[in-house]
Design a protein around this motif. Sequence first.
Motif, PDB file in Angstrom:
ATOM      1  N   LEU A 111     -48.180  52.617 140.908  1.00  0.00           N
ATOM      2  CA  LEU A 111     -49.575  52.250 140.644  1.00  0.00           C
ATOM      3  C   LEU A 111     -50.458  52.570 141.844  1.00  0.00           C
ATOM      4  N   SER A 134     -54.397  52.934 132.777  1.00  0.00           N
ATOM      5  CA  SER A 134     -53.345  53.817 132.267  1.00  0.00           C
ATOM      6  C   SER A 134     -52.777  53.253 130.971  1.00  0.00           C
ATOM      7  N   GLY A 136     -49.973  51.725 130.583  1.00  0.00           N
ATOM      8  CA  GLY A 136     -49.258  50.474 130.770  1.00  0.00           C
ATOM      9  C   GLY A 136     -49.983  49.441 131.606  1.00  0.00           C
ATOM     10  N   HIS A 137     -51.053  49.862 132.301  1.00  0.00           N
ATOM     11  CA  HIS A 137     -51.706  48.948 133.237  1.00  0.00           C
ATOM     12  C   HIS A 137     -53.221  49.121 133.228  1.00  0.00           C
ATOM     13  N   THR A 138     -53.913  48.008 133.394  1.00  0.00           N
ATOM     14  CA  THR A 138     -55.345  48.024 133.675  1.00  0.00           C
ATOM     15  C   THR A 138     -55.553  46.993 134.783  1.00  0.00           C
ATOM     16  N   HIS A 139     -55.665  47.482 136.014  1.00  0.00           N
ATOM     17  CA  HIS A 139     -55.698  46.621 137.190  1.00  0.00           C
ATOM     18  C   HIS A 139     -56.928  46.920 138.044  1.00  0.00           C
ATOM     19  N   LEU A 151     -54.307  42.613 144.516  1.00  0.00           N
ATOM     20  CA  LEU A 151     -54.600  42.625 143.085  1.00  0.00           C
ATOM     21  C   LEU A 151     -55.651  41.566 142.771  1.00  0.00           C
ATOM     22  N   ARG A 154     -55.940  41.936 136.312  1.00  0.00           N
ATOM     23  CA  ARG A 154     -54.880  42.699 135.642  1.00  0.00           C
ATOM     24  C   ARG A 154     -54.991  42.500 134.135  1.00  0.00           C
ATOM     25  N   THR A 155     -54.281  43.315 133.399  1.00  0.00           N
ATOM     26  CA  THR A 155     -54.251  43.148 131.956  1.00  0.00           C
ATOM     27  C   THR A 155     -53.338  41.981 131.593  1.00  0.00           C
ATOM     28  N   ALA A 159     -52.761  47.205 127.727  1.00  0.00           N
ATOM     29  CA  ALA A 159     -53.582  47.991 128.641  1.00  0.00           C
ATOM     30  C   ALA A 159     -54.536  48.890 127.857  1.00  0.00           C
ATOM     31  N   ASP A 206     -59.716  39.696 134.920  1.00  0.00           N
ATOM     32  CA  ASP A 206     -58.588  40.144 134.117  1.00  0.00           C
ATOM     33  C   ASP A 206     -59.060  40.867 132.859  1.00  0.00           C
ATOM     34  N   ARG A 344     -41.144  47.756 134.656  1.00  0.00           N
ATOM     35  CA  ARG A 344     -42.435  47.199 134.275  1.00  0.00           C
ATOM     36  C   ARG A 344     -42.289  45.705 133.979  1.00  0.00           C
TER      37      ARG A 344
END
Length: 356
Positions: A111, A134, A136-139, A151, A154-155, A159, A206, A344
Amino acid sequence: MLCLGIESSCDETGLALVRDGKLLAEKLASQVDVHAVFGGVVPEIASREHLRVLPVLLTELLKEQQLTIQDVDVVSVARGPGLQGCLLMGLNFAKGLVLSTGARLIGVNHLWAHLTAAGLEQKLVFPSLGLLVSGGHTHIYLIESPLKFTLLGRTLDDAAGEAFDKTAKSLNLPYPGGKLVDDLGKLGTVDKKLFPVPYVNNDNLDFSFSGLKTAVATYVNSNPQLRMDIMGIPDPSVEGIELSSQRNDMLASFNYTVARKLQIKIERALERNHGIKSLIVAGGVAANSVVRRVMSRVAGRSSIPLVLPSLHLCTDNGAMIAYAGYLMAEAGCRHNLDLEAIPRGRVVPSDWICDN
């Protein structure tokens, strides 16, 4: 310093060479066609593909640059987050190279590598606010240096990239659907009220995209004519202009809703974190034209530069791993051979050893 980067966290096998912070060359083997028939990534198949192509890509990469593996000073590898089996393929390959050459081993946070990838093309200034979007992630991160990420948000469930893929799948568009959703959306007209902007009436940073996925599914179920009978790319000359226009308008509205949600959270983060010198947006969804345009306006209103990687650096690639490894090696960091893969759902630890 010559650094080899190895990326195998999901369904892209990437290798790259970075010398003193400059990209020399890279190789990428995509598995899109392999997984398209399943409508998503099959972990076991992905792992086997990594095992099959890693030695081939390395041989080609070194041969084209007239180098040998003995010329490599640092082997950096994506150690997580990602699919466990896929990560292990790359990690074990990297450890084998280190054992045979004596090169330094560095495990890279996949990440973080996305967010520093733009450093291959432009100078990164810190502190920065980083938005990773992305599959898998939304940060959201506060980035104080290439080795210090905090951080902020986050999701909580799905995501942004997952929402794109599921939206495409609901219409029977081919996998991966993110780019097609973007391209078709460019042809449509935005209805800002078609979908609710999810999880913004709160006081945090978030994300949640499950509500938007549900709204899309409900809309498609109410308009079943939008779903194609056979998976493929819509052809207005076959299905009719009116139907194509309605689908394009829906996708334009979806793109707007995702970008609007990201905008609200990033503007909130900028208000709460003073002294930010740049906004970095990275990950596969950072290639979306609406997201790029909206984030450009956000950065402009805050009078800070927007740092966007080139489109080929937004998706998973070996160059970002090689560059992140170079930055860590330059700071005197390394890992031992007991380095673990982090799947993950688990936090990638900052467990490197620093010699400086």
